[in-house]
Every structure is written in structure tokens, then in C-alpha cells.
Design a protein around this motif. Structure first.
Motif, PDB file in Angstrom:
ATOM      1  N   GLU A 192      17.601 -22.602  44.119  1.00 36.65           N
ATOM      2  CA  GLU A 192      16.793 -23.872  43.247  1.00 36.65           C
ATOM      3  C   GLU A 192      15.577 -23.772  43.779  1.00 36.65           C
ATOM      4  N   LEU A 193      15.409 -23.459  45.320  1.00 31.87           N
ATOM      5  CA  LEU A 193      13.987 -23.758  45.962  1.00 31.87           C
ATOM      6  C   LEU A 193      13.166 -22.643  45.838  1.00 31.87           C
ATOM      7  N   VAL A 194      13.617 -21.452  45.272  1.00 33.67           N
ATOM      8  CA  VAL A 194      12.636 -20.268  45.280  1.00 33.67           C
ATOM      9  C   VAL A 194      12.449 -19.766  43.843  1.00 33.67           C
ATOM     10  N   GLN A 195      13.099 -20.359  43.058  1.00 33.31           N
ATOM     11  CA  GLN A 195      12.869 -19.782  41.614  1.00 33.31           C
ATOM     12  C   GLN A 195      11.559 -20.586  41.176  1.00 33.31           C
ATOM     13  N   GLY A 196      10.723 -19.587  40.706  1.00 33.89           N
ATOM     14  CA  GLY A 196       9.384 -20.038  40.088  1.00 33.89           C
ATOM     15  C   GLY A 196       8.455 -20.324  41.053  1.00 33.89           C
ATOM     16  N   ARG A 197       8.651 -20.088  42.684  1.00 31.58           N
ATOM     17  CA  ARG A 197       7.783 -20.410  43.497  1.00 31.58           C
ATOM     18  C   ARG A 197       7.527 -19.018  44.143  1.00 31.58           C
ATOM     19  N   GLU A 198       6.073 -19.072  44.680  1.00 29.51           N
ATOM     20  CA  GLU A 198       5.847 -17.871  45.464  1.00 29.51           C
ATOM     21  C   GLU A 198       6.482 -18.023  46.946  1.00 29.51           C
ATOM     22  N   THR A 199       7.226 -17.052  47.090  1.00 24.20           N
ATOM     23  CA  THR A 199       8.118 -16.813  48.397  1.00 24.20           C
ATOM     24  C   THR A 199       8.249 -15.770  48.922  1.00 24.20           C
ATOM     25  N   LYS A 200       8.315 -15.620  50.199  1.00 24.79           N
ATOM     26  CA  LYS A 200       8.568 -14.707  51.192  1.00 24.79           C
ATOM     27  C   LYS A 200       9.887 -14.773  52.005  1.00 24.79           C
ATOM     28  N   LEU A 201      10.700 -13.730  52.030  1.00 21.37           N
ATOM     29  CA  LEU A 201      11.667 -13.456  52.896  1.00 21.37           C
ATOM     30  C   LEU A 201      11.784 -13.000  54.269  1.00 21.37           C
ATOM     31  N   ILE A 202      11.805 -13.513  55.133  1.00 22.09           N
ATOM     32  CA  ILE A 202      11.734 -12.782  56.710  1.00 22.09           C
ATOM     33  C   ILE A 202      13.158 -12.467  57.052  1.00 22.09           C
ATOM     34  N   ILE A 203      13.276 -11.278  57.444  1.00 22.71           N
ATOM     35  CA  ILE A 203      14.703 -11.052  57.646  1.00 22.71           C
ATOM     36  C   ILE A 203      14.920 -10.004  58.902  1.00 22.71           C
ATOM     37  N   THR A 204      15.649  -9.974  59.502  1.00 22.15           N
ATOM     38  CA  THR A 204      15.976  -8.775  60.339  1.00 22.15           C
ATOM     39  C   THR A 204      17.241  -8.040  60.070  1.00 22.15           C
ATOM     40  N   LEU A 205      17.568  -7.152  60.841  1.00 17.57           N
ATOM     41  CA  LEU A 205      18.934  -6.100  60.464  1.00 17.57           C
ATOM     42  C   LEU A 205      19.667  -6.692  61.666  1.00 17.57           C
ATOM     43  N   ILE A 206      21.220  -6.273  61.445  1.00 13.76           N
ATOM     44  CA  ILE A 206      22.265  -6.476  62.334  1.00 13.76           C
ATOM     45  C   ILE A 206      21.869  -5.220  63.397  1.00 13.76           C
ATOM     46  N   GLY A 207      21.615  -5.361  64.678  1.00 12.60           N
ATOM     47  CA  GLY A 207      21.565  -4.507  65.615  1.00 12.60           C
ATOM     48  C   GLY A 207      22.854  -3.491  65.645  1.00 12.60           C
ATOM     49  N   GLY A 208      22.563  -2.082  65.654  1.00 11.72           N
ATOM     50  CA  GLY A 208      23.779  -1.190  65.789  1.00 11.72           C
ATOM     51  C   GLY A 208      24.339  -1.065  64.576  1.00 11.72           C
ATOM     52  N   GLN A 209      24.344  -1.823  63.518  1.00 11.35           N
ATOM     53  CA  GLN A 209      25.155  -1.639  62.173  1.00 11.35           C
ATOM     54  C   GLN A 209      23.995  -1.322  61.151  1.00 11.35           C
ATOM     55  N   GLY A 210      22.857  -2.101  61.075  1.00 14.10           N
ATOM     56  CA  GLY A 210      21.692  -1.753  60.076  1.00 14.10           C
ATOM     57  C   GLY A 210      22.047  -2.767  58.920  1.00 14.10           C
ATOM     58  N   HIS A 211      22.998  -3.567  58.762  1.00 13.34           N
ATOM     59  CA  HIS A 211      22.894  -4.346  57.472  1.00 13.34           C
ATOM     60  C   HIS A 211      21.759  -5.320  57.419  1.00 13.34           C
ATOM     61  N   VAL A 212      21.146  -5.311  56.220  1.00 14.31           N
ATOM     62  CA  VAL A 212      20.097  -6.111  56.236  1.00 14.31           C
ATOM     63  C   VAL A 212      20.466  -7.429  55.157  1.00 14.31           C
ATOM     64  N   PHE A 213      21.438  -7.162  54.090  1.00 14.76           N
ATOM     65  CA  PHE A 213      21.964  -7.947  53.384  1.00 14.76           C
ATOM     66  C   PHE A 213      23.656  -7.982  53.382  1.00 14.76           C
ATOM     67  N   GLY A 214      24.324  -9.041  53.357  1.00 13.46           N
ATOM     68  CA  GLY A 214      25.778  -8.893  53.233  1.00 13.46           C
ATOM     69  C   GLY A 214      26.413  -9.282  54.544  1.00 13.46           C
ATOM     70  N   ARG A 215      25.952  -9.125  55.620  1.00 12.16           N
ATOM     71  CA  ARG A 215      26.572  -9.632  57.005  1.00 12.16           C
ATOM     72  C   ARG A 215      25.954 -10.877  57.683  1.00 12.16           C
TER      73      ARG A 215
END
Length: 372
Positions: free
Chosen positions: A278-301
Motif C-alpha cells: 500500500e505504501l509503495v504503489q503509485g509512489r516513487e520508491t527505492k529499495l535498499i537491500i543487502t544479501l545474506i553473507g555466505g549464502q547470497g540470497h537477496v530475496f526470500g530469506r
């Protein structure tokens, strides 16, 4: 599979050997004077560096002398995505071909030509697409070319092998050929391209690894904060690297949750997937994210609040992936991973992605499926 876009300007460099100081608008004259096209020959030198990696890449190219003839002769798996409108080919063909390859989906555009070709590529390429030039023209004032065809091939091979390769912005320059033929050099900047560059480790301080890593992180988060714009919503993913950004902003952080920041203040804290959408729909948005060290997952963990619907609403080009080089090296060349729960989205996210690793210091790293 690494998706390599490949375009050759078959007329590049024609005017040099016959004293015409360039090829723009004089290709037919150069051929009449006995000039021999060399762009495909120089391109072959570059592509030969990729022959041992044939099974790891597919080349998306242009029919005929603009690429397909060469890659077919070398035995690469390839797809032709554009057919030139005329022979000899034109600058309009180069621009149209570049747009077609981007639409077909590529990780890098490798092109052969001179400054005029670089101008065409620059005009056609979206900002987020990375390119590299094989020098084949009479004049190479632009900084988007490798130092030699062999160097271009070796740099692309590094990317295909999944090695850490930095990226930077390089100027596209060209000169007025008519004035140049009168002995006057008038160079002009026409834009810039994002290019891969050989990774160099520069040790800025002489101290232990832990302290040095902390300083690198300080530089990284300082750059992130300096790039944050007013009236843009920033979704702050979980993890200690993102927590360091929040600390730089002077904001309380949900280490194992997702917060939303706007105009230097917390807009929403520890949000659910539904709240976030609800907060991001229709709004200019950036996602700041890192990865899980040693595994490499960006999404889903540990960040399931970043649902497929949220990720789609934000868009791949608005993802700011941040991690130190040391954190990436822990992966030992394995790709970054997305396990969003939506296989189609995970497929769409695959490819090279810029990772901020320091103060205005990026590397290109592959997000894709693990090697099984």
C-alpha cells in the motif's frame, strides 16, 4: 547463461587506411579507394577470448555483417534479434539494433566501432544497461572502449566466469570529422555509458582487516545517504549493512524487519507485506537491500515482507543492492539468489546487477540460479 549483446559496425575504421581521417559519411568513398573492412576481424579477436566459455553464454546479435555471420562462424549459440534495413548499414541501424537487443534481454552490450558508433549506442541505450566497446574505428576519443580487442574479450570473459568486475561511467566523445580533415580538432562530449572496468583493490588505510572493513562500510553508507532524494520513499531491507545506513541517518532500525523512510524520517516501521504494498504503489520508491553473507540470497530469506507484488511495484531498476567486496567474496563466485516464491519474478530478476561496494564504487555481479 550469460546473455551477451553483440553489434558490429562493419564500416568502422574504413577511412583510416586511405587517409580520410574517419568513416562518417565517406564509407563508399573509402571502399572505392580500396579500403578493407576490419571491424569484424577485430571483433573476432575479442570473441576468441570467449571460446572456452561457449557453454556459459548465448549471444544476441544482428543479422549479416553486423554480428551474426561472425558468431555463427565461431560456433557460438546465438539469436538474431534485428535485421539491418539497408546495405551498407547505417547509424540508424546501429541504434535500432541496440534497442532491439535491450528489449530481447541482455546482461552486457559488446559493440565494435569508433566514436560515431559509441554515440549511436549511447543514444539508444537505457541508463541501466552496461556496454563495452571493441576499438575498431579511426578515432577513439571515447572512454567506453577497451584498450584492445583482446582486452575487451578478456574483460567480458571475467564477467561470464562470475568474477568481481567494477563498473564506472565513461564519457562518449566525438570530433567534427570535417574540421579534423582540415587539421582542426574539435572534440565534444555526447553523454556517458556505464562500462565494466578491471577490478582494482586500492588499500586506502594500512590497518587490520576488521578496521579496514568498517571504514569501507562507513564510506558505503555515506554514499547511500548522499544519494537519497526528497519526496522519494526508501524501503529499508533487513540486515546489518542496511542497519548501518539507518544509523547514518540517525534513525531507529528494525534489524530483522523492513522500515520505510521518506525525507529523512521513518514513515512506517516493521511493516507487513500488505502494508508495504500500500505504501509503495503509485509512489516513487527505492529499495535498499543487502544479501545474506555466505549464502547470497537477496530475496526470500528473512525479508518475506518484500513480496513478489512489492518487488514488482518497486521495479528491478529501483533496487539498490549494497554489500562490501569482502561480503561478495564470501560467495566464491556463486551467484546471488532470489527465492521470492514467484518463479516468473525470480526469472525476471536474473542477470547482472550493480552492487554498491564503497563510496561511489560499484561492481557488477550476477543474480541467477545456483549451479547444481
Amino acid at each position: 547463461m550469460f546473455r551477451l549483446g553483440f553489434i558490429v559496425n562493419p564500416l568502422a575504421g574504413l577511412g583510416g587506411s586511405v587517409g580520410l581521417k574517419g568513416s562518417d559519411g565517406v564509407a563508399e568513398q573509402a571502399l572505392a579507394l580500396g579500403a578493407e573492412p576490419l571491424a569484424n576481424q577485430r571483433s573476432e579477436t575479442a570473441l576468441q577470448q570467449l571460446l572456452p566459455l561457449k557453454d556459459k553464454l548465448v549471444i544476441k546479435t544482428v543479422t549479416g555483417s553486423m554480428g551474426q555471420q561472425l558468431v555463427a562462424a565461431l560456433g557460438f549459440e546465438h539469436q538474431s534479434c534485428y535485421q539491418p534495413r539497408s546495405e551498407p548499414t547505417t547509424a540508424e541501424d546501429t541504434e535500432a539494433a541496440a534497442k532491439a537487443l535491450v528489449e530481447a534481454g541482455i546482461d552486457l552490450l559488446l559493440f565494435a566501432g569508433g566514436d560515431g558508433t559509441a554515440r549511436n549506442i549511447c543514444a539508444a541505450l537505457p541508463e541501466q544497461v552496461t556496454a563495452l566497446g571493441i576499438p575498431a574505428g579511426c578515432k577513439i576519443h571515447s572512454g567506453v572502449y577497451a584498450i584492445s580487442p583482446m582486452a575487451a574479450g578478456k574483460l567480458v570473459a571475467s564477467l561470464v566466469r562470475g568474477e568481481l568486475v567494477s563498473m564506472r561511467q565513461a564519457d562518449v566523445m566525438d570530433i567534427d570529422e570535417q574540421a579534423f580533415r582540415q587539421g582542426v580538432v574539435k572534440a565534444r562530449r555526447f553523454g556517458e555509458l556505464s562500462i565494466p572496468a578491471a577490478l582494482q583493490y586500492v588499500q586506502s588505510v594500512k590497518m587490520g582487516g576488521r578496521e579496514s572493513e568498517e571504514l569501507v562500510l562507513d564510506d558505503l553508507v555515506a554514499w547511500v545517504v548522499s544519494q537519497m532524494e526528497p519526496d522519494v520513499r526508501y524501503v529499508m531491507g533487513s540486515g546489518s549493512t542496511v542497519a548501518a545506513v539507518m544509523a547514518e541517518l540517525g534513525l531507529d532500525n528494525t534489524l530483522l524487519g523492513v522500515d520505510v523512510v521518506e525525507n529523512g524520517a521513518i514513515l512506517a516501521k516493521d511493516v507487513t507485506a500488505a502494508q508495504l504494498l500500500e505504501l509503495v504503489q503509485g509512489r516513487e520508491t527505492k529499495l535498499i537491500i543487502t544479501l545474506i553473507g555466505g549464502q547470497g540470497h537477496v530475496f526470500g530469506r528473512g525479508n518475506q515482507q518484500l513480496s513478489p507484488a512489492v518487488i514488482r511495484a518497486i521495479g528491478r531498476d529501483n533496487i539498490w543492492l549494497i554489500a562490501t567486496k569482502a561480503k561478495l567474496q564470501q560467495l566464491q563466485g556463486r551467484p546471488l539468489l532470489s527465492d521470492s516464491g514467484d518463479a516468473a519474478l525470480d526469472q525476471q530478476l536474473q542477470g547482472l546487477i550493480p552492487v554498491l561496494t564503497g563510496y561511489n564504487d560499484y561492481v557488477m555481479y550476477r543474480l541467477g540460479e545456483p549451479d547444481l
